[in-house]
Write a protein that holds these residues in place. Structure first.
Motif, PDB file in Angstrom:
ATOM      1  N   ALA A 119       0.970  -0.705   5.017  1.00  0.00           N
ATOM      2  CA  ALA A 119       1.580   0.093   6.085  1.00  0.00           C
ATOM      3  C   ALA A 119       2.829  -0.537   6.665  1.00  0.00           C
ATOM      4  N   GLY A 120       3.024  -1.831   6.460  1.00  0.00           N
ATOM      5  CA  GLY A 120       4.213  -2.484   7.002  1.00  0.00           C
ATOM      6  C   GLY A 120       4.268  -2.385   8.510  1.00  0.00           C
ATOM      7  N   THR A 121       5.430  -1.997   9.027  1.00  0.00           N
ATOM      8  CA  THR A 121       5.578  -1.867  10.481  1.00  0.00           C
ATOM      9  C   THR A 121       5.238  -0.469  10.972  1.00  0.00           C
ATOM     10  N   GLY A 122       4.625   0.342  10.110  1.00  0.00           N
ATOM     11  CA  GLY A 122       4.020   1.580  10.576  1.00  0.00           C
ATOM     12  C   GLY A 122       4.884   2.817  10.572  1.00  0.00           C
ATOM     13  N   THR A 179      -3.573  -0.262   6.899  1.00  0.00           N
ATOM     14  CA  THR A 179      -3.788  -1.655   6.507  1.00  0.00           C
ATOM     15  C   THR A 179      -2.497  -2.268   5.968  1.00  0.00           C
ATOM     16  N   ASP A 180      -2.438  -3.594   6.042  1.00  0.00           N
ATOM     17  CA  ASP A 180      -1.346  -4.339   5.417  1.00  0.00           C
ATOM     18  C   ASP A 180      -1.834  -5.758   5.168  1.00  0.00           C
ATOM     19  N   LEU A 181      -1.258  -6.390   4.165  1.00  0.00           N
ATOM     20  CA  LEU A 181      -1.613  -7.776   3.851  1.00  0.00           C
ATOM     21  C   LEU A 181      -1.111  -8.728   4.929  1.00  0.00           C
ATOM     22  N   ASN A 182       0.055  -8.416   5.509  1.00  0.00           N
ATOM     23  CA  ASN A 182       0.722  -9.316   6.449  1.00  0.00           C
ATOM     24  C   ASN A 182       0.410  -8.928   7.894  1.00  0.00           C
ATOM     25  N   GLN A 183      -0.337  -9.772   8.576  1.00  0.00           N
ATOM     26  CA  GLN A 183      -0.689  -9.489   9.960  1.00  0.00           C
ATOM     27  C   GLN A 183       0.535  -9.369  10.865  1.00  0.00           C
ATOM     28  N   PRO A 184       1.615 -10.178  10.673  1.00  0.00           N
ATOM     29  CA  PRO A 184       2.794  -9.992  11.522  1.00  0.00           C
ATOM     30  C   PRO A 184       3.406  -8.595  11.421  1.00  0.00           C
ATOM     31  N   MET A 185       3.319  -7.979  10.251  1.00  0.00           N
ATOM     32  CA  MET A 185       3.834  -6.613  10.113  1.00  0.00           C
ATOM     33  C   MET A 185       2.957  -5.637  10.893  1.00  0.00           C
ATOM     34  N   LEU A 186       1.632  -5.823  10.814  1.00  0.00           N
ATOM     35  CA  LEU A 186       0.724  -4.965  11.575  1.00  0.00           C
ATOM     36  C   LEU A 186       0.901  -5.156  13.080  1.00  0.00           C
ATOM     37  N   ASP A 187       1.157  -6.393  13.486  1.00  0.00           N
ATOM     38  CA  ASP A 187       1.395  -6.659  14.908  1.00  0.00           C
ATOM     39  C   ASP A 187       2.591  -5.853  15.407  1.00  0.00           C
TER      40      ASP A 187
END
Length: 272
Positions: A51-54, A73-81
């Protein structure tokens, strides 16, 4: 530096720059396209992968009724944040997840969507198998991939400019990964290896990318993508030099004022 390993690293200031510059530059129009296609199938439960930055998540939230469950969902938590920080009030379940090992039971979703993410999966058949596993029988997998870099003008100009600046080891992230998975036969083969047996439908969609100046795409690509990791590995001043050189190349190619360039992607749809 293992460039292939850093291709998946979206951390530090990359998520914010990605969302601020790259999303409006190349992602928003395709997000609206995918969300419209999703809405036409009237799903009850949707899973978004990578999802990246949404940007797609936000488009889905606007296009789908509130009764439709959305899991992003995304692998990178900073992108989800970042995605959560700029999300609206529409309920979305956010989960950090590896596309090759999804944390969901079999058959939970009637549609899985992924915007410009499959190119990053190290084992694409395995990721496709996971998408198929979590789909209900007859469910739909919808994703898009960038066409070859020559059909995407801004990315092509940046890649060529960086090759001229760093001839000994040209940073090739854009050609290698985002624009490195566009052959229909390869995609079809990986889908079959992932267990899909129905025929995939492909549609090529061209659009235009607009920016106020050549500086915008230079910052977007050099600083707001994992290309930055490859550039910074060259030396302490490499990022600023690369951004300046790419700005000059953009201005030379498209002019000093508002600019626009061709972008092109393939939309892929396949039933489980």
């Amino acid at each position: 530096m293992d460039a292939h390993r850093t291709d998946k690293v979206f951390a530090g200031s990359i998520p914010e720059l990605y969302d601020t510059y790259l999303v409006p530059l190349i992602f928003e129009s395709y997000a609206a396209d995918l969300a419209g296609r999703v809405a036409s199938w009237h799903p009850k439960k949707v899973l978004e992968i990578a999802a990246g930055t949404g940007v797609v998540t936000r488009a889905l939230a606007s296009a789908l009724p509130r009764s439709t469950a959305i899991v992003a969902t995304d692998l990178n938590q900073p992108m989800l944040d970042r995605a959560q920080a700029v999300a609206g009030s529409r309920p979305v379940e956010w989960r950090q997840a590896d596309a090759m090992q999804l944390p969901f039971e079999d058959g939970q979703f009637d549609l899985v969507v992924c915007q410009f993410g499959v190119m990053f999966f190290p084992e694409k058949p395995r990721a496709f198998a996971e998408a198929r596993r979590v789909l209900a029988p007859g469910g739909m997998y919808l994703f898009n991939v960038w066409d070859r870099i020559e059909e995407n003008e801004f990315a092509h100009v940046v890649t060529n400019a960086l090759a001229g600046l760093f001839p000994a080891a040209p940073p090739a992230f854009l050609a290698r990964t985002p624009h490195g998975y566009h052959e229909r036969l390869s995609i079809e083969q990986d889908l079959r290896l992932g267990g899909f047996i129905t025929e995939a439908k492909f549609e090529t969609v061209a659009s235009r990318s607009h920016a106020a100046s050549g500086r915008i795409p230079a910052i977007a690509y050099c600083q707001g993508t994992p290309l930055r990791n490859e550039i910074e590995a060259v030396g302490p001043n490499a990022l600023s030099s690369a951004t300046d050189v790419c700005t000059a190349a953009m201005t030379e190619k498209f002019g000093p004022g508002p600019i626009n360039g061709k972008i092109q992607a393939h939309i892929v749809m396949i039933a489980a």
